[in-house]
Design a protein around this motif. Structure first.
Motif, PDB file in Angstrom:
ATOM      1  N   ASP A 199      -3.613  -3.698  -3.331  1.00  0.00           N
ATOM      2  CA  ASP A 199      -3.064  -2.385  -3.007  1.00  0.00           C
ATOM      3  C   ASP A 199      -3.934  -1.231  -3.472  1.00  0.00           C
ATOM      4  O   ASP A 199      -3.708  -0.082  -3.100  1.00  0.00           O
ATOM      5  CB  ASP A 199      -1.658  -2.231  -3.611  1.00  0.00           C
ATOM      6  N   ASP A 200      -4.969  -1.500  -4.309  1.00  0.00           N
ATOM      7  CA  ASP A 200      -5.818  -0.427  -4.812  1.00  0.00           C
ATOM      8  C   ASP A 200      -7.201  -1.001  -5.115  1.00  0.00           C
ATOM      9  O   ASP A 200      -7.400  -2.227  -5.162  1.00  0.00           O
ATOM     10  CB  ASP A 200      -5.200   0.200  -6.067  1.00  0.00           C
TER      11      ASP A 200
ATOM     12  N   ASN B 187      -1.901  -7.072  -8.019  1.00  0.00           N
ATOM     13  CA  ASN B 187      -1.923  -5.685  -7.584  1.00  0.00           C
ATOM     14  C   ASN B 187      -1.817  -4.744  -8.783  1.00  0.00           C
ATOM     15  O   ASN B 187      -1.719  -5.162  -9.936  1.00  0.00           O
ATOM     16  CB  ASN B 187      -0.782  -5.426  -6.601  1.00  0.00           C
TER      17      ASN B 187
ATOM     18  N   SER C 168       0.834  -1.198   0.000  1.00  0.00           N
ATOM     19  CA  SER C 168       0.000   0.000   0.000  1.00  0.00           C
ATOM     20  C   SER C 168       0.872   1.254   0.000  1.00  0.00           C
ATOM     21  O   SER C 168       1.679   1.467   0.918  1.00  0.00           O
ATOM     22  CB  SER C 168      -0.923   0.010   1.226  1.00  0.00           C
TER      23      SER C 168
ATOM     24  N   THR D 219       0.010   3.459   3.117  1.00  0.00           N
ATOM     25  CA  THR D 219       0.689   3.068   4.353  1.00  0.00           C
ATOM     26  C   THR D 219       2.180   3.385   4.279  1.00  0.00           C
ATOM     27  O   THR D 219       2.806   3.749   5.285  1.00  0.00           O
ATOM     28  CB  THR D 219       0.482   1.565   4.613  1.00  0.00           C
TER      29      THR D 219
ATOM     30  N   LEU E  31      -8.719  -4.019   0.625  1.00  0.00           N
ATOM     31  CA  LEU E  31      -7.442  -3.318   0.553  1.00  0.00           C
ATOM     32  C   LEU E  31      -6.586  -3.719   1.741  1.00  0.00           C
ATOM     33  O   LEU E  31      -7.087  -3.994   2.835  1.00  0.00           O
ATOM     34  CB  LEU E  31      -7.665  -1.810   0.542  1.00  0.00           C
ATOM     35  N   GLU E  32      -5.311  -3.715   1.510  1.00  0.00           N
ATOM     36  CA  GLU E  32      -4.387  -4.138   2.559  1.00  0.00           C
ATOM     37  C   GLU E  32      -4.491  -3.241   3.791  1.00  0.00           C
ATOM     38  O   GLU E  32      -4.290  -3.708   4.924  1.00  0.00           O
ATOM     39  CB  GLU E  32      -2.957  -4.105   2.024  1.00  0.00           C
ATOM     40  N   ALA E  33      -4.883  -1.986   3.603  1.00  0.00           N
ATOM     41  CA  ALA E  33      -4.936  -1.041   4.714  1.00  0.00           C
ATOM     42  C   ALA E  33      -5.972  -1.424   5.756  1.00  0.00           C
ATOM     43  O   ALA E  33      -5.830  -1.084   6.935  1.00  0.00           O
ATOM     44  CB  ALA E  33      -5.222   0.364   4.192  1.00  0.00           C
TER      45      ALA E  33
END
Length: 754
Positions: free
Chosen positions: A340-341, A387, A130, A133, A322-324
């Motif tokens: 990642d998006d 990704n 990300s 991040t 999302l990874e976040a």
């Protein structure tokens, strides 16, 4: 921590103390020109801009890239133009314009940075994918002072760096892929007629019907004038309590399904209760009808890969996120696919790697329904993560152009050239899954160095309270993203039922209940006053009758008032009834008195007797009408055949029917005179004084009366076999006429023996 990080934290603390010492004590953090270096010059702040529309955008850099004929990207060191690193150019987007205004208010110097300026220290500190991040970690290692973009303030990120106050909140939506319309018939469709009300309202409706029926029965059951609680087959029989209550409940249910009150109201308390019940029926039926129409007219909804959040686990699928927010979504047994998006996450669902994906409210409006946005997806065989960028910088990626695509033939619409624009409005086939078990909210905030957090937070709060944030959202999101999918999003979202709940129908129950409460109170107050009056009369000797006297009690019993008198009632029957109950009143008077209960009992008996007589009068009138009509038709046929009948059938019949074919008997004071010019009238039909005793022989009729009645009966029985003109006894009309004559004589015989 790493020694270099300890030195950076020490430097930040020194800077924060210096800023606090240089700031006057009476100055708030929402200040202008208050961030300065020890020498008095404006403080220099390093800001990294995340170039993602509609949060931030550099229009000047985009125009410069197009002028050079190259692809626009401020995040790629090989494609970035000098305009990407000018702070004044980052003034577009709902976050970029807000940050630009704050920078101008603080009067600070800004060094503009992009994701092309990620440091080696940041890569070493964070190994994830990300870029958001990673920017937070750039603040942590001291390479960046502020990150500008639509950052989610998550718990793992707050452990890395400080965040400003929230600029806005994000509502996460659960999206899935549509698989068609739900237009197949199911067994559950049979229960759709109950959808206009929810379960609680239906329960209260049933309770309301039963309670109303019980209250009406309680108030009206003992009144002698309410025919609801008498047997329909035998009007003299009063229904017992279980039968009366059951009939009242049946009437209540019939009233509810037919939309109108079915009970009789003979007392004012009962009428008041029926009024409340009628109000309840009126509002309830009207609301049900209106809401049922909207349910029936609703088009079939689209169905997706899942219907509820729990279906992901039940079907053994995965959720693309999302990874976040990977650590935020926690459900036992749930499998997560991280990206990642947004575009790679949504593409993962279209590739059936997962059954659903999580999308923010802004991205749902812009990309999914607005058809705005573009991105890339790694399709390198050696990189299966999917990704936006491959792990190998030389890996192959596939562009995804949701909107803004152009056909090779400029005259065509992007929807008409799938070869050139295969992803045009692709995400319109997504559905929002609305489930109360899935409710996630995030704050949008800016990662910031500790010594700047209070100053930026003060200005953000000021902008949010003044409505600046909301106006920027409308400018960059709501006004530029119409629904390009051409459907009603709410109808496809599987929205919650529109059934009327208890709150919507509460007023109906309260108003109806108030009417019923007043009716019940009225009933018991009236009952209490009557019982109290009766006790006082019994205690004081009121209502006692002297033997042979003409007290009010005897007059009331001798002249019963329970119901109107029928004008067609035979006088000798009325005389017998009045004499009978008059004698009973005399007996009661001789025994010492009459109570209200005894009077009510005798009045009820008289009322039943009168109803029976009225019923017999109606039967006789009907048969006489039919007989006259049949006779007129037969005579008309005989006249047409020029063969008039030798016998007048109507004359034969009137020879034994009292009042037919002769001069009407005289009436005296509303009663038939005891003398009559008609010799065919039986003696038992003559009037007898109401106060005179009658023996059993007189009530049964004289011998002459019996002989005359027997003769009339025999004569009427033979009437159907008469030969009328040229018609034989087998004529069906004559046979039917004869049966009517016999029925009439039977009724007269019954009336003569009452």
């Amino acid at each position: 921590e790493h020694p270099s990080r300890q030195a950076e934290v020490h430097t930040e603390r020194i800077t924060a103390h210096l800023l606090q010492a240089l700031t006057p004590k009476d100055t708030s953090y929402k200040c202008s020109g208050c961030l300065k270096n020890p020498d008095g010059s404006p403080l220099n702040v390093r800001i990294m801009y995340i170039d993602v529309w509609p949060a931030t955008q550099n229009k000047a850099a985009k125009d410069a890239a197009e002028a050079l004929g190259r692809e626009y990207s401020c995040d790629d060191p090989d494609l970035a133009v000098p305009e990407c690193f000018v702070a004044e150019n980052w003034d577009s987007g709902w976050v970029g314009e807000l940050a630009h205004n704050i920078v101008q208010s603080l009067q600070i110097n800004v060094t503009a940075m992009t994701r092309a300026n990620f440091s080696e220290a940041g890569y070493n500190a964070y190994k994830g994918v990300s870029s958001y991040t990673r920017c937070v970690w750039e603040v942590r290692v001291g390479h960046v002072d502020v990150c500008v973009g639509d950052f989610w303030e998550t718990e793992p990120r707050r452990e890395v760096a400080s965040f400003t106050s929230a600029m806005d909140s994000d509502i996460l939506k659960l999206g899935t892929l549509s698989v068609g319309l739900d237009d197949k018939f199911k067994a559950g469709n049979l229960l759709r007629i109950f959808d206009p009300f929810d379960r609680m309202v239906w329960l209260l409706n049933v309770i309301m019907v039963f309670v109303s029926a019980f209250l009406i029965w309680l108030v009206e059951e003992k009144t002698p004038f309410n025919t609801d609680y008498f047997c329909q087959l035998d009007p003299e029989v009063h229904l017992n309590q279980p039968q009366g209550l059951g009939k009242s409940i049946w009437l209540g249910l019939m009233a509810y399904v037919s939309g109108g009150a079915a009970h009789q109201g003979t007392t004012w308390p009962g009428r008041l209760i029926i009024l409340g019940f009628g109000w309840f029926i009126y509002i309830s039926v009207s609301s049900y009808t209106a809401n049922l129409a909207s349910f029936m007219m609703t088009p079939p909804k689209e169905i997706g890969l899942i219907t509820y959040y729990a279906d992901i686990i039940k079907k053994g699928g995965a959720l693309c996120v999302l990874e976040a927010i990977e650590d935020m979504v926690e459900s036992p047994g749930l499998t997560l696919e991280t990206f990642d998006d947004y575009i790679p996450a949504i593409e993962g669902m279209y590739d059936r790697r997962c059954l659903a994906t999580i999308v923010g409210k802004n991205e749902w409006r812009l990309m999914v329904r607005g058809g705005i946005g573009s991105g890339t997806v790694c399709i390198d065989e050696a990189d299966t993560r999917g990704n936006s960028a491959c792990a190998d910088p030389d890996g192959e990626t596939r562009p995804v152009q949701i909107g803004g695509c152009r056909c090779s033939d400029l005259a065509l619409n992007p929807a008409d050239c799938p070869e050139d624009c295969p992803d045009h409005l692709k995400y319109c086939s997504m559905l929002e899954v609305q489930d109360t078990d899935f409710q996630y909210y995030m704050n949008f905030a800016l990662p910031v160095a500790t010594h700047l957090e209070k100053y930026l937070s003060a200005w953000i709060l000021y902008a949010r309270q003044g409505g600046t944030t909301q106006r920027l959202r409308q400018k960059y999101i709501e006004q530029v993203s119409p629904n390009m999918c051409g459907d009603d999003e709410a109808s496809n979202a599987g929205e919650e039922s529109q059934s009327l709940d208890l709150g919507s129908m509460a007023g109906t129950f309260v108003i109806s209940g108030t009417f019923m409460l007043f009716g019940v109170v009225w009933f018991y107050v009236e009952k209490y006053l009557k019982d109290r009056k009766a006790r006082l009369e019994d205690g004081n000797g009121e209502g006692k009758l002297e033997k042979g006297g003409s007290a009010d009690g005897v007059n009331r019993l001798s002249s019963p008032r329970s119901g109107p008198r029928s004008p067609g009632r035979s006088p000798h029957i009325r005389g017998q009834a009045e004499t009978k109950f008059g004698n009973r009143a005399t007996e009661i008077a001789a025994s010492g008195g009459v109570s209200n209960a005894q009077y009510a009992e005798l009045s009820d008996k008289i009322s039943k007797q009168q109803r029976m007589l009225m019923k017999q009068d109606k039967q006789l009138a009907l048969m006489m009408t039919l007989l006259t009509e049949m006779s007129e038709r037969q005579q008309a046929k005989d006249i047409e055949a020029s063969n008039p009948p030798p016998i007048s059938m109507i004359g034969r019949f009137t020879s034994f029917v009292p009042g037919m074919g002769e001069t009407p008997p005289a009436f005296t004071n509303g009663r038939r005179s005891s003398t009559s010019t008609n010799n065919h009238i039986p003696t038992s039909h003559t009037s007898t004084p109401a106060n005179g005793p009658r023996d059993k022989a007189s009530r049964a009729g004289t011998p002459a009366h019996k002989d005359k009645l027997k003769s009339a009966t025999s004569e009427s029985a033979q009437l159907g076999d008469l030969t009328v003109g040229s018609h034989s006894s087998a004529d069906p009309i004559s046979a039917f006429f004869g049966s009517i004559s016999r029925e009439a004589s039977n009724v007269l015989g019954q009336r003569g023996s009452v």
